[in-house]
Scaffold this motif. Sequence first.
Motif: not given
Length: 216
Positions: A30-36, A56-74
Amino acid sequence: MSKKLIVVVGAGPGVGNHVAKKFGVNNFRVVLVSRNQDTLNQYVKELSSEGIEAYAVAADAASLASLTEAFDQIKKTYGLTDVLVYNAAILKGGKPTSLTAESLVSHYQVDVAGALHSALQVIPDQVKQQEGTILFTGGGLAMYPSADYAALGIGKAAMRNLAFSLAEELKPQGIFVGTVTIAGTVAQGTHFAPDLIADKYWELYEKREEHEIVYS
């Protein structure tokens, strides 16, 4: 790695974490994603205490760049995403006339655009594998609009449409897309308890027949 990987965007003590737990006890990593990050670390600790391999990987769903970075890391750290669950939304009330074009777009960014963008991060690899699952958290407001939750209802209606259209496009490529439409208020100890709702995500994943379960 023998275990499949589920990524839950919009982790939290309600539906998100219970879906993660449901898949986790069924031999998923499981990888959990949220802001905090601090809150995420606590969620991971709770799942790990139950024998679930969680990260866990932190990302802000309001930011496309943040989501892209999170999925790259995952992908780099944990491998390909077998199951994506998009559970993020702005759960805020407000009548249609209380909205502005700008505030509606900010809701839409999280409720719908973030869902599509997250899906687009995993679809290419799932297409290559000819296998994968994408599940969205829907809401009864999609079918039964309420003036008190205008923006959320608009978002959930668009999310439902996205789920069905993506399902049609991706089915020939071996990818299943579904949505659990929660027609009620999630609350522990009730019919709308998050663990009961999480069962429906697993049901969609396992059966891969209907593209929507309306939980009412």
